[in-house]
Each structure stands twice: as C-alpha cells, then as structure tokens.
Design an enzyme around this catalytic site. Structure first.
Site, PDB file in Angstrom:
ATOM      1  CB  SER A 659      -0.959  -0.032   1.196  1.00  0.00           C
ATOM      2  OG  SER A 659      -1.958   0.945   1.086  1.00  0.00           O
ATOM      3  CG  ASP A 732      -6.746  -2.212  -4.015  1.00  0.00           C
ATOM      4  OD1 ASP A 732      -7.455  -1.777  -3.087  1.00  0.00           O
ATOM      5  OD2 ASP A 732      -5.506  -2.110  -4.020  1.00  0.00           O
ATOM      6  CG  HIS A 766      -5.587  -2.399  -0.013  1.00  0.00           C
ATOM      7  ND1 HIS A 766      -4.908  -1.830  -1.065  1.00  0.00           N
ATOM      8  CD2 HIS A 766      -4.994  -1.920   1.103  1.00  0.00           C
ATOM      9  CE1 HIS A 766      -3.958  -1.034  -0.614  1.00  0.00           C
ATOM     10  NE2 HIS A 766      -3.984  -1.080   0.698  1.00  0.00           N
TER      11      HIS A 766
END
Length: 801
Positions: A659, A732, A766
């Site tokens: 991330s 995501d 994610h």
C-alpha cells in the site's frame, strides 16, 4: 525467471519452496470470546485463508459495499468453521448441533451472557442460530432469509428470550443483471458550482441500474424472533443502516437510508432518517433527518452540520446523546469550541440539554458506574492533539476537567484505556471502585515495553501505578479486568518462540498468574531464529528502529555477508519527539502472516522488518514537503545500521512494502541507488489520480502541485533503473489504490525500458485472501529475490540510480 522479458506470461498458480510452504499452511489457534466475569470462553476456529473458488462467488460492488447477491451478506466476510466452549478451569468441549460445513459470523453474547447468537451462511442465504452456553448446544432459529448486507443483522432483546432480526422483504424484486441490461439512457452527473472535494472512494454507484440494485439489497423488514423460531413483523420495510436498543430495552433507535443516492460518496453519506420505536414495534418519534452529505468544507477535520454520532447513554435507562458542530463543520473557522454535546431523556420531547463543549472535534464518551461522572474525548488531526475530559453530565455549570492533554502519536506518554465493567443494563461503563478508576496501558518506553495498570483518584486526579509487567524476555498484554476488586485481569503472554496464550493475572498477588489456554506453536521451524530490535540514527539525529531477523542457523561470530530484505511503511509526524519513539518489541511472538517477509530467514536472508520510516514536518512545514529526502535518509540509516553490525552485503539489499509502503518502495528505487531490487504491493504511484488528498496529505493537487508531482513515482518512471516487482489485487477496494495505478505505472516502466514484472491477482482486494493467491505471491517474491538480490550479477555503475 528468464521469461520475465516477455510481454505476457500465461502461468497457473504456483507454490513457493518447501521451507516457506511449510510455514504457510498451518492450523490456526482459535479466536476467543470470553464473558465479562471470566468464567466461560467461546473458541472460534477458522481456516487461515479462503479459496479462489470462494472469492469467485458472485459479487456486486455498490455504494462502498461488496455484497454476495445470492446469500445477502458481504462477499468479503471472514467465516469461522467450528465452535468449542471452555470453562476457565476446564478443557474445550465441542459444541453440538452445529450446521454441516458451517460458515459462522456475527457472534454476539446475549445480555446476560448465558447465550450467544450467530449467523450461518448457507448456500442460499443467511440463517440465525443461537448457542446455549450451559447446554453446549447450537440451534437454528430461522431459515436462510436474513439480510446481512449492512450492519448487524440482529439485536438481542433485554430479556434474552428473543431477538430483533433483519430479513429480506417478501416482496423483494429481482436484481438487474448489469452485464446484460440494455441502457435506457446515458449516465449524467451534475456540478452546479458547489465544491465537493471527496477522497477517491471505490465501489460507488455509477448508474440507475446500480441505484436499483442497491435499494433491493439494502432493504430489510425487521421481525421479532423468539428462541423457538416463531416470529412477528416488528416494523415497516426500509433500507435499515443500523438499529439499537436503549439500555432499559424499552426503545429502539433505527437509522434508515433515504433517497436520493449519490455517485460521489458511499452509502453512509446518503440521506438518512433516525427514528425511535417502542420495543413493541410502535413508531414513536423521528429525531433526526440528514440530507445527502456530498459537500463538506476542506480538511480532514471537516464534518457535517446538525446532529451526528447519536447514541444511548449506557448508564441511564433511555437517554439519547449527540454532538453538533459549533464551527459549521469547517475546521478553517476559528472558534473557542468545535463541538457541543447534548442529551435528551425519554420521551424525547423536551429541550435538549447541553452537557459538554469540546475544544477539538468530539470523538466519544465513556460513561461510568457513577452517573455523576463521565469521560469524553476529542482530537484534532492537524496538531495530533487529543484531550480527555472528566465531567458531570448532570451539572453542565461545573467546568469539565481535562485529565489528559497530549499528542496521540506520543506512545511513551499514553495513559492507557479505562478499565470497564458491565452495569445493571448489561452495558460497558468505566468501573469506579472506592473512589478510584483504573487505566490499562501498553507501557512503551525508551527502555522497552512494560504494560501497566494505574489507579486514578477521582477526587484529586492523582495517579498511582499499581502494576507493571516485569517481563524482560516475554510480552504481557493486558486485555480487561474480570474482577477489579480482586485485582484479576485477563492477559496474554507470549515470547518469540512461545505462542500467545491467555492467563488470569492477579495484580495484587505477586507472580500469581493462572494459564487458561494452551495453544501450541505452529511455527516451530522459526523457534531458533535470532530476533532483536536495533536502534540507530538518521543523518539529522532522529532516532529510528527496526526488528532484525537473522537467517536460520546464522553464526554471528563469522559475520558472513548475507542479502537483506528491508520492509517498511512510512508514517507522518508533526514532531521529532514522537517520530523517534519505538513500539517494536523483540519479545513478541514471531508470526509469519501472509504478507510477512519473515519467511525468508529460511532462505538465507537477513530481514529488517517494520523499519522506522517517519516523515516529519514541524511547525508550518508539512511532512510531505520533504518526503523524498526523508525517505532516502531513512533507508540509508537502516542499511548503514545493519551493515555496521557486519551481517549484510549492502550491494544485495531489497526494499518492499504494501500500500503506502509500495509507494515508498517505488520512490526509493527512483531516487536512490541503495537497493538491488524492490517489491511493491497494492500501491498508488500517480498522485494526480488522488487529487483531493491522500494518506495524511490534505492539500489538494491544485494547492500543492509540486508536492504531488515530486512524490509521484509515475512522474519519474524514466529514473527507474532497479528491478521492481509490482503486485496488485484486481478487485482492490482501498481508497486511491485502484488496480489502474499499477497497470499504468508498469506500462510507463516498460515503455521506458525498466526491468519490471506486474502480477495482477484475480478477485483479490487490498489485502489478499485466497490460499492460491498467497502461495503464488510468495513464489513470485521468492523468484524475484533469488534472481535480482541473492544472485545479483551486475552492480550498477557509480552515480547511477
């Protein structure tokens, strides 16, 4: 790995080498639920991962939700597959009557904690079940017709004999198959001159078909369901967001989503209406109506006007509380107080009474076992300040006392959390014992971590430490008090090779601790790994730290030069003091979760995990004004520290992150020559695609274009000369990290001749969930590290990057 130069590669899911594989597919210890008295424990078992088949079930992405339209529950729900019960002094006993192939979620104790309700997701929908603690038996209460798409699908009545349950309406209409629907017209969005600067939300509604489907999936009818399965319609049908009983059980507050819907914000910012019902289901009074919440003032601390954060006072039978902004929700307006808190007693028709004003933005109240004292919290992101107020909610003329006023990033001076207990309404309140209240803290200090219990006198607000964990080779986590008068607390104790287990600690009796679980260590292969927290300094004197692991079998006396993996995640601070604090503890259990780099100690790598990467901006300077410079300084300090210990070949160091850590990685590879290769997972690389702020940056692109451009690796793709492995979930849902970010960045790198590989994981969000995806992820990372780090052939010429 020679095929990495091909444009595409058709590859089935792979598995990593045995050393890693043996650490991945291991049985997990159960999660636990323990009653407030510390007498009974519910053990909840689950598989470590989903399967790609589960992730491939039908999914609709609507208004910030991800829903399985067949079962009517979130398509990303974590399920348990077994339940056992254990008395504190006994052994776990298998619960009888469970469904075959259970998929259990939404576990909730009954008010008197003699039962627990849960949902089971069957093939065609969601069922309600109840577990009788005394009889050790689970019973199905309803058929698979619950609506579990938004919030909790059920609430217990106070008498423990029935529940309020959300069901799919009998007249639910068929959904539109968006892929097959013929458009009836274009999709039109309108801007009429009002600024609507929202984050880059994902899974938003896009067209009238989405609106229709969302309404069908969000609509519920509430029934009262008895434990024998009989049920009675309780209220009208509506798009129920949440609902809750008053502490005395006489009223129910219901919040319902209304139209018009929005294409700019998720469902929780749609119009809504909050209504009070009697427990019989009779409509009593509407207490709040909120219009669509698309437009807010600029800034992270902006909020909407009107009543917000409506809840029940947990220490009174039926009293509502809420907050209202005194600055019109605009953090740019200077005011003495940001928010005002009101309360209103049943029957909710008198003038609301002001009970508190907060200097920062209100963030909640904890009520106590004494109705004349409560504790409120506020916070302000821009200054990282938080305050705790002690006040009398029944006498607003008495000035609140601020008992804590601190930087919430200052972990060394964190006073901890209040010890709570269940009151006569079965609600959690701050426990007051002989004029004292108690706080449990993590106990981070410059010398290490020493969790504590403090006693705070209500009368004079003085604090006395009554317990400090004395472990120097283990970690003790303090969870809650099972009996504050006796000094008994539920704690967890672990070490690098000792799996976390639960104990009852008596803080009044020295060394009196009783073990109540006995979970084995499933990662025995890592028991002998050397682990330590190293501390070092950045070139500007800022103190940093990281958790260092040496390869299995490494002989520190020989100091063989090994390859290293540096894994990190940047964090923004407004002061150097907080930025320099370390919360890493070498005595924590070594747990190789799916995203961990610890696996590679089995492959001959040194791993520096959770390395400090503070980005500091003091005074008028914002942290991101010098983001790249501080990133490189953090990385160089980390490599220098481990190199000075003699363990690594600094020409064979990899960097990686997930991330925002992926964003960090791409920047480091573009603007330094410190690394042999990088791994970037689920990142964002072009900040112009998140123009109204990202992470902790609240300035828009048009206010700080140089910051956005300077920080964007995409804008500097021509500087990339280091091999980069990009990995992203195709589904995501995180704000800003669209899969498009990795795809476009990879295309730029490929077009400019950089060495890169892009892995798009089907169905993954994610964070990655399917076993097939995770095993393949580990294989990809291992192949990349072996080729470009451990067996690196060519060094870059001096001066290149």
């Amino acid at each position: 790995m020679g095929s990495v130069s091909h444009a595409q590669e058709n590859l089935e899911y792979q598995k990593p080498v045995k050393e890693i594989l043996d650490l991945v597919d291991v049985p997990l210890a159960p999660s636990i639920r323990i009653d407030q008295k510390g007498e009974h424990m519910i053990f909840l078992y689950r598989d470590g991962y989903k399967t790609i088949t589960e992730l491939s079930e039908k999914e609709m992405r609507l208004a910030g939700l991800r829903i399985n339209p067949k079962t009517n529950i979130s398509s990303r729900t974590n399920y348990y597959n077994n339940i056992k019960l254990k008395k504190i002094d006994g052994e776990p006993i298998q619960v009888t009557g469970l469904p075959s192939n259970p998929r259990i979620s939404n576990i909730s104790w009954s008010p008197n904690q003699t039962k627990a309700a849960f949902t089971n997701t069957a093939g065609n929908g969601v069922e309600l079940w109840v577990l009788d603690i005394k009889n050790n038996k689970a019973t199905k209460i309803t058929e698979a017709t619950l609506n579990a798409n938004i919030g909790s699908p059920f609430r217990w009545f106070k008498d423990d004999s029935s529940l309020l349950v959300k069901f799919l309406p009998n007249k639910k209409k068929d959904l539109i198959n968006v892929d097959e629907a013929i458009p009836s017209g274009p999709t039109i969005s309108i801007s009429e001159g009002t600024k609507a600067q929202n984050r880059t939300y994902q899974d938003l509604l896009k067209n009238p078909n989405d609106e229709y489907n969302f309404e069908q999936l969000a609509t519920s009818e509430i029934f009262k369901v008895n434990l024998d399965g009989t049920k009675k319609s309780w209220s009208k049908t509506g798009m129920i967001r949440n609902y809750s009983f008053s502490p005395d059980g006489n009223y129910v507050m219901v919040t319902e989503i209304k139209k018009p819907f929005s294409y700019l914000v998720p469902y929780y910012r749609f119009p809504q209406e909050t209504t009070i019902y009697k427990s019989t289901g009779d409509l009593f009074k509407t207490i709040n109506k909120v219009p669509i919440d698309e437009v807010r003032p600029k800034g992270f601390m902006a909020t909407r006007t009107g009543k917000r954060s409506i809840s029940w006072r947990t220490d009174k039978p039926s009293t509502l509380i809420w907050a209202e902004a005194l600055d019109k929700g605009d953090p740019n307006i200077e005011v003495e107080y940001r928010d005002e808190v009101f309360q209103q007693d049943a029957p909710f028709d008198g003038t609301p009474k002001s009970i508190l004003k907060t200097i920062n933005r209100y963030s909640g109240i904890q009520w106590s076992s004494d109705k004349n004292i409560a504790f409120a919290y506020d916070y302000w992101w821009n200054t990282r300040n938080t305050k705790t107020y002690a006040f009398n909610p029944n006498e607003s003329s008495k000035k609140p006392q601020i008992i804590h006023d601190r930087n919430y990033q200052d972990r060394y001076n964190d006073p901890g959390n209040f010890v709570t207990a269940r009151n006569e309404f079965g609600r959690s309140v701050v426990e007051i014992n002989k004029g004292n209240i108690y706080l449990m803290g993590d106990g981070y200090t410059k010398e290490g971590q020493f969790p504590f219990v403090d006693e705070l006198s209500i009368k004079d607000k003085t604090t006395k430490r009554i317990y400090t964990s004395s472990y120097t080779d283990k970690v003790e986590n303090i969870y809650f008090a099972t009996n504050i008068e006796k000094g008994e607390f539920l704690v967890g104790i672990e070490s690098p090779s000792e799996y976390p287990n639960y104990y009852i600690r008596n803080i009044n009796a020295k060394d009196q601790v009783k073990q109540i679980t006995n979970f084995a260590n499933p990662f025995a292969a890592l028991q002998g790994v050397h682990k330590e927290v190293i501390k070092y300094k950045r070139d500007d004197g800022l103190e940093l730290s990281g958790t260092l692991y040496l390869p299995i079998g490494y002989d520190k006396t020989k100091k063989e030069k090994m390859p290293m993996i540096l894994w990190a995640y940047p964090e923004e601070f407004k002061d150097k003091k907080s930025a320099s604090q370390s919360t890493s503890n070498p005595n924590e259990f070594t747990y190789p979760w799916w995203g961990s780099m610890v696996y590679w100690v089995t492959r001959g790598y040194v791993v520096l995990d959770d390395a400090s990467f503070p980005i500091v901006g003091e005074g008028d300077e914002e942290p991101n004004d010098s983001f790249r410079k501080q990133l490189v300084a953090n990385a160089k300090a980390a490599i220098d520290a481990v190199d000075n210990l003699g363990y690594i070949d600094r020409d064979r160091v990899a960097v990686g992150g997930h991330s925002y850590g992926a964003f960090m990685t791409a920047n480091l590879l573009s603007h330094s020559n410190l690394f042999a290769a990088g791994i970037a997972r689920s990142g964002a690389y072009n900040r112009t695609l998140t123009p109204f702020g990202f992470q902790s940056e609240e300035r828009s692109y048009w206010e700080a274009p140089e910051v956005y451009n300077t920080m964007s690796p995409f804008m500097h793709a021509d500087k990339m000369k280091t091999p980069l492995l990009l990995i992203h979930g195709k589904a995501d849902n995180n704000s800003g990290t669209y899969p498009l970010q990795s795809e476009r960045y990879f295309n730029a790198l490929k077009g400019l001749g950089a060495t890169a590989r892009l892995i798009m994981l089907p169905k993954e969000s994610h964070g990655y969930r399917a076993k097939e995806s995770i095993l393949h992820l580990l294989w990809e990372q291992d192949q990349w590290l072996e080729k470009y780090v451990k067996n690196k052939k060519n060094k870059l010429p001096e001066g290149t990057n």
